[in-house]
Design a protein around this motif. Structure first.
Motif, PDB file in Angstrom:
ATOM      1  N   SER A  21       0.836  -1.206   0.000  1.00  0.00           N
ATOM      2  CA  SER A  21       0.000   0.000   0.000  1.00  0.00           C
ATOM      3  C   SER A  21       0.866   1.249   0.000  1.00  0.00           C
ATOM      4  CB  SER A  21      -0.927   0.004   1.218  1.00  0.00           C
ATOM      5  OG  SER A  21      -1.801  -1.102   1.202  1.00  0.00           O
ATOM      6  N   MET A  22       1.920   1.234   0.818  1.00  0.00           N
ATOM      7  CA  MET A  22       2.826   2.382   0.856  1.00  0.00           C
ATOM      8  C   MET A  22       3.569   2.554  -0.466  1.00  0.00           C
ATOM      9  SD  MET A  22       4.528   2.201   4.643  1.00  0.00           S
ATOM     10  CE  MET A  22       3.594   2.593   6.130  1.00  0.00           C
ATOM     11  N   ALA A  23       4.009   1.439  -1.036  1.00  0.00           N
ATOM     12  CA  ALA A  23       4.781   1.502  -2.278  1.00  0.00           C
ATOM     13  C   ALA A  23       3.957   2.061  -3.434  1.00  0.00           C
ATOM     14  CB  ALA A  23       5.312   0.110  -2.632  1.00  0.00           C
ATOM     15  N   ALA A  24       2.640   1.830  -3.397  1.00  0.00           N
ATOM     16  CA  ALA A  24       1.794   2.276  -4.502  1.00  0.00           C
ATOM     17  C   ALA A  24       1.761   3.790  -4.638  1.00  0.00           C
ATOM     18  CB  ALA A  24       0.370   1.747  -4.315  1.00  0.00           C
ATOM     19  N   THR A  25       1.985   4.520  -3.531  1.00  0.00           N
ATOM     20  CA  THR A  25       1.930   5.981  -3.600  1.00  0.00           C
ATOM     21  C   THR A  25       3.020   6.556  -4.495  1.00  0.00           C
ATOM     22  OG1 THR A  25       3.319   6.181  -1.607  1.00  0.00           O
ATOM     23  CG2 THR A  25       0.939   6.156  -1.283  1.00  0.00           C
ATOM     24  N   ALA A  26       4.086   5.817  -4.706  1.00  0.00           N
ATOM     25  CA  ALA A  26       5.180   6.315  -5.549  1.00  0.00           C
ATOM     26  C   ALA A  26       4.771   6.413  -7.016  1.00  0.00           C
ATOM     27  CB  ALA A  26       6.402   5.411  -5.411  1.00  0.00           C
ATOM     28  N   PHE A  27       3.675   5.759  -7.385  1.00  0.00           N
ATOM     29  CA  PHE A  27       3.275   5.703  -8.795  1.00  0.00           C
ATOM     30  C   PHE A  27       1.939   6.399  -9.056  1.00  0.00           C
ATOM     31  CE2 PHE A  27       5.786   1.958  -7.677  1.00  0.00           C
ATOM     32  CZ  PHE A  27       6.839   2.081  -8.572  1.00  0.00           C
ATOM     33  N   LEU A  28       1.487   7.241  -8.123  1.00  0.00           N
ATOM     34  CA  LEU A  28       0.199   7.906  -8.293  1.00  0.00           C
ATOM     35  C   LEU A  28       0.339   9.184  -9.124  1.00  0.00           C
ATOM     36  CD1 LEU A  28      -1.438   7.511  -4.760  1.00  0.00           C
ATOM     37  CD2 LEU A  28      -1.790   6.152  -6.816  1.00  0.00           C
ATOM     38  N   VAL A  29       0.640   9.031 -10.385  1.00  0.00           N
ATOM     39  CA  VAL A  29       0.744  10.189 -11.271  1.00  0.00           C
ATOM     40  C   VAL A  29      -0.143  10.015 -12.506  1.00  0.00           C
ATOM     41  CG1 VAL A  29       3.063  10.837 -10.560  1.00  0.00           C
ATOM     42  CG2 VAL A  29       2.773   9.154 -12.377  1.00  0.00           C
ATOM     43  N   HIS A  30      -1.041   9.059 -12.456  1.00  0.00           N
ATOM     44  CA  HIS A  30      -1.880   8.782 -13.616  1.00  0.00           C
ATOM     45  C   HIS A  30      -2.718   9.999 -14.022  1.00  0.00           C
ATOM     46  CE1 HIS A  30      -0.782   4.920 -11.984  1.00  0.00           C
ATOM     47  NE2 HIS A  30      -1.226   4.304 -13.059  1.00  0.00           N
ATOM     48  N   SER A  52       7.300   7.115 -19.812  1.00  0.00           N
ATOM     49  CA  SER A  52       6.673   6.407 -18.690  1.00  0.00           C
ATOM     50  C   SER A  52       7.596   5.339 -18.130  1.00  0.00           C
ATOM     51  CB  SER A  52       5.350   5.769 -19.144  1.00  0.00           C
ATOM     52  OG  SER A  52       4.454   6.746 -19.624  1.00  0.00           O
ATOM     53  N   GLY A  53       8.241   4.582 -19.015  1.00  0.00           N
ATOM     54  CA  GLY A  53       9.152   3.539 -18.558  1.00  0.00           C
ATOM     55  C   GLY A  53      10.330   4.090 -17.771  1.00  0.00           C
ATOM     56  N   LEU A  54      10.919   5.174 -18.293  1.00  0.00           N
ATOM     57  CA  LEU A  54      12.044   5.789 -17.598  1.00  0.00           C
ATOM     58  C   LEU A  54      11.600   6.390 -16.263  1.00  0.00           C
ATOM     59  CD1 LEU A  54      13.858   7.611 -20.556  1.00  0.00           C
ATOM     60  CD2 LEU A  54      14.584   5.532 -19.367  1.00  0.00           C
ATOM     61  N   GLY A  55      10.444   7.041 -16.254  1.00  0.00           N
ATOM     62  CA  GLY A  55       9.960   7.670 -15.034  1.00  0.00           C
ATOM     63  C   GLY A  55       9.625   6.658 -13.950  1.00  0.00           C
ATOM     64  N   VAL A  59      11.701   5.917 -10.416  1.00  0.00           N
ATOM     65  CA  VAL A  59      11.008   6.010  -9.124  1.00  0.00           C
ATOM     66  C   VAL A  59      11.096   4.694  -8.357  1.00  0.00           C
ATOM     67  CG1 VAL A  59       8.739   6.253  -8.048  1.00  0.00           C
ATOM     68  CG2 VAL A  59       9.442   7.856  -9.813  1.00  0.00           C
ATOM     69  N   ALA A  60      10.919   3.575  -9.062  1.00  0.00           N
ATOM     70  CA  ALA A  60      10.998   2.266  -8.402  1.00  0.00           C
ATOM     71  C   ALA A  60      12.400   2.031  -7.842  1.00  0.00           C
ATOM     72  CB  ALA A  60      10.632   1.160  -9.393  1.00  0.00           C
ATOM     73  N   SER A  61      13.423   2.389  -8.593  1.00  0.00           N
ATOM     74  CA  SER A  61      14.805   2.193  -8.140  1.00  0.00           C
ATOM     75  C   SER A  61      15.118   3.064  -6.923  1.00  0.00           C
ATOM     76  CB  SER A  61      15.777   2.513  -9.273  1.00  0.00           C
ATOM     77  OG  SER A  61      15.552   1.677 -10.390  1.00  0.00           O
ATOM     78  N   ILE A  66      15.986   3.694  -1.026  1.00  0.00           N
ATOM     79  CA  ILE A  66      15.700   4.393   0.232  1.00  0.00           C
ATOM     80  C   ILE A  66      15.098   3.436   1.252  1.00  0.00           C
ATOM     81  CG2 ILE A  66      14.344   6.221   1.297  1.00  0.00           C
ATOM     82  CD1 ILE A  66      16.681   7.215  -0.388  1.00  0.00           C
ATOM     83  N   MET A  67      14.188   2.570   0.809  1.00  0.00           N
ATOM     84  CA  MET A  67      13.565   1.612   1.714  1.00  0.00           C
ATOM     85  C   MET A  67      14.596   0.641   2.275  1.00  0.00           C
ATOM     86  SD  MET A  67      10.429  -1.031   0.950  1.00  0.00           S
ATOM     87  CE  MET A  67      11.389  -1.932  -0.265  1.00  0.00           C
TER      88      MET A  67
END
Length: 233
Positions: A21-30, A52-55, A59-61, A66-67
């Motif tokens: 749930s926390m990780a999903a916030t990193a991708f909320l740019v739809h 999109s792929g680069l972005g 963000v995932a990396s 950080i995590m």
């Protein structure tokens, strides 16, 4: 904060639900996708796919790094906002807190613009939006968001619930629903041929909708328990 290893950690699937749930916030740019597409130089689906792929990849990396650093430092004692684990006398942590504040202030523009556009489309359809109304709406959204930020102390709860509900809706449910409605309409008007591959795609999108509902509800439920009813876990 004293690190904790071997005592508190990912001991059950319930912990994974909170993490996802926390990780999903990193991708909320739809909601900002159309803006990014329109501002591309020579916009096309291929170039937007690369963007999109680069972005998302970057963000995932960054998020994974950080995590990992936070967990390897404090273990199970990690707080919702990892910077709260560090002493106020730590110069590096203080600098990061400052940068975090700048990042949060900067994100207001992206999220606020998307929220206002959605608000106007729902409640002001067919009406002309005056400058006065635009200013009032902006102040209202910023005021509500700032007020909530001042009242809610556990940043981890906000991140996990937001990720569970909005993340599941934007990542799994909404795109799949739009695909199902679009393909159904195009098949009926004859612009799309009904094939075995299309049938499989529609079935997979239905699975994604069910998965999104499950992850959203279970993630939000576990986030509430983890923040306010830890004795029940």
């Amino acid at each position: 904060c004293i690190p904790s290893f071997g005592l508190v950690g990912m001991r059950s699937p319930r912990s994974f639900l909170i993490l996802s749930s926390m990780a999903a916030t990193a991708f909320l740019v739809h909601m900002s996708g159309p803006e990014f597409y329109n501002t591309l130089r020579r916009p096309s689906l291929a170039r937007f796919g690369i963007l999109s792929g680069l972005g998302f990849g970057a963000v995932a990396s960054i998020s994974a790094y950080i995590m990992s650093v936070g967990f390897l430092t404090f273990g199970g004692a990690c707080r919702g906002m990892i910077l709260n684990n560090y002493s106020t006398l730590d110069g590096g942590a203080t600098l990061c807190r400052l940068l975090m504040g700048v990042s949060l202030l900067g994100s207001y523009a992206f999220l606020g613009q998307a929220m206002k556009k959605a608000y106007y489309r729902i409640f002001c359809r067919g009406q002309e939006v005056s400058d006065k109304m635009h200013i009032r709406t902006t102040r209202g959204f910023v005021g509500v968001l700032t007020g909530l930020a001042l009242l809610v102390e556990d940043a981890g709860f906000v991140v996990s619930v937001t990720g569970a509900v909005l993340g599941s809706a934007l990542i799994y449910i909404t795109p799949s629903y739009l695909f199902l409605k679009s393909t159904k309409r195009r098949v009926h008007n004859g612009s799309l041929e009904w094939t075995k591959m299309l049938k499989v795609e529609r079935w997979l999108n239905k699975v994604l909708i069910v998965l999104g509902v499950f992850l959203g509800l279970s993630g939000a439920y576990m986030s509430v328990l983890n923040s306010f009813f830890r004795h029940l876990l």
